[in-house]
Design a protein around this motif. Structure first.
Motif, PDB file in Angstrom:
ATOM      1  N   UNK A  27     -77.601  13.309   6.199  1.00 43.83           N
ATOM      2  CA  UNK A  27     -77.735  12.596   6.921  1.00 43.83           C
ATOM      3  C   UNK A  27     -78.600  12.998   7.762  1.00 43.83           C
ATOM      4  N   UNK A  28     -78.563  14.261   8.022  1.00 38.64           N
ATOM      5  CA  UNK A  28     -79.279  14.668   9.581  1.00 38.64           C
ATOM      6  C   UNK A  28     -81.248  14.895   9.582  1.00 38.64           C
ATOM      7  N   UNK A  29     -81.718  15.029   7.674  1.00 36.82           N
ATOM      8  CA  UNK A  29     -82.964  14.794   7.371  1.00 36.82           C
ATOM      9  C   UNK A  29     -82.729  12.467   7.640  1.00 36.82           C
TER      10      UNK A  29
ATOM     11  N   UNK B 162     -83.999  21.302  12.706  1.00 31.19           N
ATOM     12  CA  UNK B 162     -84.324  22.754  12.398  1.00 31.19           C
ATOM     13  C   UNK B 162     -82.525  22.937  12.482  1.00 31.19           C
ATOM     14  N   UNK B 163     -82.170  22.021  12.347  1.00 30.92           N
ATOM     15  CA  UNK B 163     -80.154  21.680  12.298  1.00 30.92           C
ATOM     16  C   UNK B 163     -80.540  21.638  10.914  1.00 30.92           C
ATOM     17  N   UNK B 164     -81.095  20.738  10.422  1.00 28.44           N
ATOM     18  CA  UNK B 164     -81.186  20.047   9.216  1.00 28.44           C
ATOM     19  C   UNK B 164     -81.314  21.877   7.813  1.00 28.44           C
ATOM     20  N   UNK B 165     -82.125  22.542   8.682  1.00 27.40           N
ATOM     21  CA  UNK B 165     -82.922  23.630   8.094  1.00 27.40           C
ATOM     22  C   UNK B 165     -81.527  24.692   8.195  1.00 27.40           C
ATOM     23  N   UNK B 166     -80.894  24.557   8.743  1.00 25.60           N
ATOM     24  CA  UNK B 166     -79.602  25.677   9.198  1.00 25.60           C
ATOM     25  C   UNK B 166     -78.697  25.579   8.256  1.00 25.60           C
ATOM     26  N   UNK B 167     -78.320  24.325   7.983  1.00 27.36           N
ATOM     27  CA  UNK B 167     -77.562  24.006   6.678  1.00 27.36           C
ATOM     28  C   UNK B 167     -77.446  23.129   6.013  1.00 27.36           C
ATOM     29  N   UNK B 168     -78.769  22.439   5.575  1.00 27.53           N
ATOM     30  CA  UNK B 168     -78.911  22.296   3.973  1.00 27.53           C
ATOM     31  C   UNK B 168     -79.720  23.916   2.787  1.00 27.53           C
TER      32      UNK B 168
ATOM     33  N   UNK C  14     -78.065  26.761  20.284  1.00 31.82           N
ATOM     34  CA  UNK C  14     -79.826  26.128  20.227  1.00 31.82           C
ATOM     35  C   UNK C  14     -79.107  24.794  20.402  1.00 31.82           C
ATOM     36  N   UNK C  15     -78.810  23.742  19.467  1.00 30.86           N
ATOM     37  CA  UNK C  15     -78.917  22.403  19.780  1.00 30.86           C
ATOM     38  C   UNK C  15     -78.467  21.857  20.406  1.00 30.86           C
ATOM     39  N   UNK C  16     -77.228  22.305  21.299  1.00 26.30           N
ATOM     40  CA  UNK C  16     -76.231  21.956  22.229  1.00 26.30           C
ATOM     41  C   UNK C  16     -77.502  22.062  23.634  1.00 26.30           C
ATOM     42  N   UNK C  17     -78.672  23.202  23.800  1.00 23.50           N
ATOM     43  CA  UNK C  17     -79.348  23.383  24.538  1.00 23.50           C
ATOM     44  C   UNK C  17     -79.910  22.178  24.950  1.00 23.50           C
ATOM     45  N   UNK C  18     -80.835  22.213  23.039  1.00 20.88           N
ATOM     46  CA  UNK C  18     -81.699  21.077  22.494  1.00 20.88           C
ATOM     47  C   UNK C  18     -80.970  19.272  23.689  1.00 20.88           C
ATOM     48  N   UNK C  19     -80.218  19.340  23.385  1.00 17.46           N
ATOM     49  CA  UNK C  19     -80.136  18.540  23.475  1.00 17.46           C
ATOM     50  C   UNK C  19     -79.791  17.403  25.161  1.00 17.46           C
ATOM     51  N   UNK C  20     -79.357  19.048  25.294  1.00 19.82           N
ATOM     52  CA  UNK C  20     -79.171  18.847  27.351  1.00 19.82           C
ATOM     53  C   UNK C  20     -80.481  18.591  27.502  1.00 19.82           C
ATOM     54  N   UNK C  21     -81.084  19.609  27.537  1.00 12.62           N
ATOM     55  CA  UNK C  21     -82.575  19.130  27.836  1.00 12.62           C
ATOM     56  C   UNK C  21     -83.398  17.899  27.590  1.00 12.62           C
ATOM     57  N   UNK C  22     -82.833  17.640  26.649  1.00 18.75           N
ATOM     58  CA  UNK C  22     -83.332  15.791  26.086  1.00 18.75           C
ATOM     59  C   UNK C  22     -82.408  14.566  26.711  1.00 18.75           C
ATOM     60  N   UNK C  23     -80.916  15.612  27.217  1.00 18.81           N
ATOM     61  CA  UNK C  23     -80.520  14.379  28.185  1.00 18.81           C
ATOM     62  C   UNK C  23     -81.213  14.253  29.451  1.00 18.81           C
ATOM     63  N   UNK C  24     -81.747  16.269  29.778  1.00 24.36           N
ATOM     64  CA  UNK C  24     -81.964  15.851  31.787  1.00 24.36           C
ATOM     65  C   UNK C  24     -83.519  14.968  31.825  1.00 24.36           C
TER      66      UNK C  24
END
Lengths: 661, 176, 172
Positions: free
Chosen positions: A167-169, A226-232, A621-631
């Motif tokens: 699903x991530x990809x 990046x998240x996909x590469x981390x968990x897959x 790392x991913x929370x930060x990216x999501x917060x940035x996009x939310x900003x």
């Protein structure tokens, strides 16, 4: 039938794009309103046609129509429905259709919501969009047609690479393309402005929402990858400085610089020609990324199938789009008026410094990614440029930028007060020193860079908070006054604070990943491995049957001080269609750290090789990216960027230093 | 002066596009050997199934082809007929190094397809291959009479490779 | 069309020519199951030496799979090289000697951090030079523009009179 319809729709879309690219330009040059208005209708029709083609392709995948070569090569009847749909863009041909679909989506959005734009500008912007669309539609039809039939149809397909059945990809490419292609809007606006010879505050305001939208999508897209590469991929890392990753990172850096420089154009009328250049570069880097990934010029761990003919075609597109726009830039940009003056120490000065560092960062990544190619063609020598190079060059470059980032918003336009800003940042300095000491103390040493990274994150977070507190006069004015100010704070200011805070979170996550604990052990049922105070007890494995794979599913019971905190099930899957085994990582997060388990190789007597990790703060790392996009999204909702934003004349009067040429 | 500055981006792009054009030609996976014109590494490998093995000393005195192969390697099979032809012609000394393979599998393969090699060394650990700088099979090295590596062929030798690259080089070195 | 003992574990959606390659890789993949990077059996008993080996492994490129370090790679050759690195370390080699041992066989290509030498000066010093050049250029441009737009010359007596006249007219 539906397949032929899709194919036909693509051909028609190409003709629409050619119309869109030509007539409105002539109309804008000669002042024919009807010809200019053609831009809107052709953009909408082109969008409709590409949407039809895209839908036809999805239909072929969902119904497993194995008379279509592209479906045969990338799908299989037993594949779950979600992956039948996402498999459409899990390959070169389909992903190009998605690319053009998003391009025409942006074009249609301008046609529908660009009412406030002066007709000549809108016509020119859409014409440039039409040129890009025509180029890529031609590319699809000539070299990458997804609608080719195969006779006789095979009974079943080859399936999709199991690593992509995730699903991530599934949603990584759409976001990435929304970002890449979104920069085409900034590009089109820049080219249109060069044709008109006019860049002013209103122009900057019109470009901003598109750039922001693209930037948000790209941020999310890169984070998802990046998240996909981390968990897959199950390697415990999240960024490998691979050419494909770099290809997405370069436009992001240029786009981030563009967002910041466009503020200076809007507020102060300065940096015009630089902003135009950045707008061209952000999209050019997106195009170059597309070329690198699909041409086989560079070897990459996750590249598309390589085809030199496609590479040559994209290179031609690059030459026309980038070469053409930069030539236009060389001719027209020198005539752009210089904007407002400013002292080196000022908001403008800080933003210029931000741009200088971000541009150098993009250049570093570019040079690192392409240097092996350059050197090989120059001297025949083969070198590798890998993560150690980027860690040694890119990371030190970002440190001063992050330190200085906090000052920018505290400085006034035109002439700022550095000492005053320093004084107001005492708290941030104290907190970051404390954070560094705490990190040093609680982690029993650790790499000094990571400790500094934590300090930097604290500096960013507190510095951003201080600036926000000043804006609302927190504790300086009565609370009622602060509350009133808080409610009237522009969304753009909120967006900036949120995005900068997100960056702080991201930096903390990156820094703390240095304290990863890794254990690689051969485990037998009943064995316990200690990872950073967590006891992983291996209970054994059991066979599991998935929809299109079989797996050995392991069970680890994780306890800490005798209390069970998690039961984790990493597994090793085998996909019979592709005859490919993959590992499926198990991750348990509490928001502050991840427990991460992978099983890799079976041994004798139920033994497995297990890789177990404790990853502190890595989810940030991913929370930060999501917060940035939310900003970015909050900033996007700012009143002044909304539909029907002030027209050019009114804005030009309001913005000091804006010089209509 | 200021105008020149604005020309810089397009000029830079022209250079980059030039390199991309060059990049489209040629395969980035083909790497030059680090050992060109350097002495071949020293090695002494056991033979296959009791036959005499292969050592560096065996290569001495004449131009030799050293071919790394394995029974599990599919592309090796595509170059095998060409190697057999070379063996029949007998003009060049062809030696084989069996890379990370079970000797019985290699023996079965050669029994099936024919054995083109004068001598075979068995490199079960792949250490000799590492000394040669091999990173996959098949790879073929041209070693001159002085024992220096002169050329590395990466991947199977096609007829075109043989005609255009290997044969001219061998003739120059005086092998045939 | 060349075979690595094991394919990369990362995806490469394939078609056309790539498909044949992928097919070959898959056939080869069936032989032994690919392992994921460092195996427990490779590990050295001495933790300090093992830590050095891991750090070195991250600097070395897995030649078969292209963009991974041998520390991350599951390829067979990467395994061999990891073992080799550990052997060299056990034999008392310094880190630099281990790297030299490998570059003498595989060339600079095996190093993920390219050596600083004349043909990589542009790579290593290009970005810092760009930063300095940009900084100096900016400072220069800023100063020149500020100089050019410095305080306007004070009004001459004649101009002052004219201004006063104009302002009086305005009021009237």
């Amino acid at each position: 039938m539906i397949v032929e319809l899709g194919h036909y729709a693509l051909v028609l879309a190409l003709f629409m794009a050619l119309l869109q690219a030509s007539l409105p330009l002539v109309g804008a040059a000669r002042g024919h309103p009807a010809w200019m208005a053609l831009a809107d209708s052709t953009a909408l029709v082109q969008f409709g046609l590409v949407a039809l083609a895209f839908a036809a392709l999805i239909h072929a995948y969902v119904t497993s129509d194995f008379s279509v070569l592209n479906v045969v090569q990338n799908s299989h009847s037993t594949k779950p429905l979600l992956y039948k749909v996402t498999g459409v863009w899990g390959n070169h041909e389909g992903s190009m259709v998605l690319w053009v679909f998003i391009l025409t989506l942006y074009g249609a959005a301008v046609a529908l919501f660009g009412g406030a734009l002066p007709p000549p500008l809108r016509a020119r912007v859409l014409a440039v969009q039409g040129m890009i669309g025509a180029g890529f539609l031609l590319f699809i039809l000539a070299t990458s047609n997804p609608f080719i039939r195969v006779v006789p149809p095979p009974p079943d397909g080859d399936g999709l690479n199991p690593l992509l059945q995730d699903p991530g990809l599934a949603f990584h490419p759409p976001f990435l393309y929304l970002g890449y292609v979104g920069f085409s809007m900034a590009f089109s606006f820049a080219v249109a402005a060069l044709i008109e010879g006019r860049v002013d505050a209103a122009w900057a305001r019109w470009v901003r929402p598109w750039t922001l939208a693209a930037w948000c999508a790209l941020t999310i897209g890169i984070a998802m990858g990046s998240w996909w590469s981390y968990y897959v991929l199950g390697w415990g890392g999240w960024w490998a400085w691979d050419p494909v990753e770099n290809a997405s990172f370069m436009p992001w850096l240029a786009g981030t610089a563009l967002l910041h420089s466009a503020i200076v154009v809007e507020k102060r009328g300065a940096l015009k020609s630089w902003t135009i250049l950045l707008a061209i570069l952000a999209f050019s880097l997106s195009l170059i990324g597309t070329f690198l990934v699909r041409s086989g010029v560079l070897t990459s761990v996750h590249a598309f199938a390589v085809d030199p003919a496609r590479g040559a075609f994209i290179l031609l597109l690059l030459a026309v789009a980038i070469g053409g726009s930069l030539t236009l830039y060389a001719i027209r940009a020198p005539a752009l008026k210089l904007g407002g003056l400013f002292a080196p120490i000022s908001r403008e000065g800080a933003l210029v410094l931000n741009n200088l560092i971000l541009a150098t960062g993009a250049a570093t990544v570019f040079l690192g990614t392409l240097y092996p190619l350059f050197l090989e063609k120059m001297t025949g020598a083969a070198v590798s440029v890998g993560p150690p190079f980027f860690k040694a060059t890119f990371v030190p470059l970002m440190v001063p930028m992050l330190v200085l980032l906090v000052f920018g918003p505290l400085l006034a336009w035109k002439r700022g007060d550095l000492l005053g800003a320093l004084g107001r940042l005492k708290l941030a300095f104290a907190v970051s020193a404390a954070a560094a000491l705490a990190a040093w103390h609680f982690t029993t040493g650790g790499p000094i860079g990571a400790v500094l990274g934590i300090a930097l994150a604290a500096w960013l977070a507190v510095g951003t908070a201080v600036e926000w507190a000043e804006r609302v006069k927190l504790f300086r004015a009565p609370l009622g006054e602060s509350w009133r100010r808080l409610r009237h704070l522009p969304r753009a200011a909120w967006g900036m604070s949120i995005a900068h805070f997100g960056l702080a979170v991201l930096v903390a996550g990156i820094a703390a990943s240095a304290w990863q604990t890794e254990r690689i052990e051969t485990v037998r049922p009943g064995d316990t491995v200690d990872v950073a105070g967590y006891a992983f007890r291996f209970e054994g494995t059991e066979p599991v049957q998935g929809p299109n794979y079989s797996a050995q599913r392991a069970t680890f019971t994780v306890t800490r001080e005798g209390r069970t905190v998690a039961v984790m099930h990493p597994s090793r899957r085998f996909y019979p269609v592709q005859r490919m085994p993959i590992t499926d990582a198990a991750i348990r997060t509490n928001g502050f750290a991840d427990l991460y388990a992978v099983i890799t190789d079976p041994g004798e007597g139920g033994a497995w090789v297990a890789r177990l990790y404790y990853n502190p703060l890595v989810p940030w790392i991913w929370f930060g990216a999501v917060i940035m996009a939310a900003g970015g999204l909050v900033s996007l909702s700012d009143r002044r960027l909304r539909v029907g934003a002030p027209a050019r004349r009114g804005a030009a009067v309001k913005a000091p230093g804006a010089a209509p040429a | 002066m200021r105008r020149l500055l604005f020309l810089l981006p397009v000029a830079l792009f022209a250079v980059i596009a030039g390199y991309f054009t060059l990049g489209l030609r040629g395969d980035p996976s083909l790497l030059p050997s680090a050992l060109i014109d350097k002495p071949a590494p020293d090695f002494a490998l056991p033979g296959l199934g009791g036959k005499p093995g292969l050592a560096r000393a065996d290569l001495a005195g004449r131009v030799a082809l050293v071919n790394f192969f394995a029974s599990w390697c599919a592309p090796c099979r595509t170059e095998h007929p060409l190697l057999m032809r070379l063996a029949e012609e007998g003009k060049v000394a062809l030696y084989g190094i069996d890379y990370k393979d079970k000797p019985e599998d290699a023996a079965r393969l050669l029994a099936q397809l024919g054995d083109p090699y004068r001598r075979i060394g068995v490199d079960r650990e792949g250490r000799t291959a590492i000394d040669f700088g091999v990173y996959g099979v098949p790879e073929t090295y041209v070693v001159d009479a002085a024992g220096r590596i002169r050329y590395r062929q990466v991947g199977p030798i096609s007829a075109a490779d043989w005609e255009r690259k290997l044969l001219p080089l061998l003739q120059k070195l005086g092998a045939s | 069309m060349r075979a690595a003992p094991f394919p990369s574990p990362r995806p490469s959606p394939a078609s056309g020519r790539g498909r044949i390659l992928a097919l070959l890789c898959l056939i080869l993949a069936l032989l032994p199951l690919p392992a994921l990077a460092v195996l427990p059996s490779e590990r050295l008993a001495d933790p300090a030496l093992e830590a050095r080996a891991r750090a070195l492994s991250r600097e070395l490129r897995c030649l078969v799979c292209r963009n991974e370090s041998i520390d991350d790679s599951s390829a067979d050759l990467a395994h061999d090289l990891r073992v080799l690195v550990r052997e060299r370390l056990k034999a008392g080699d310094s880190d630099a000697q281990v790297l030299a041992y490998l570059t003498s066989r595989y060339g600079d290509f095996v190093l993920l951090r390219p050596p600083v030498q004349p043909d990589t000066w542009l790579l290593w010093f290009g970005p810092p030079a760009l930063l300095c050049l940009g900084g100096v250029g900016l400072a220069f441009a800023l100063r020149r523009r500020r100089g050019a737009a410095a305080e306007p010359a004070p009004l001459s007596a004649e101009e002052r009179q004219r201004l006063e006249r104009l302002m009086r007219e305005e009021e009237a």
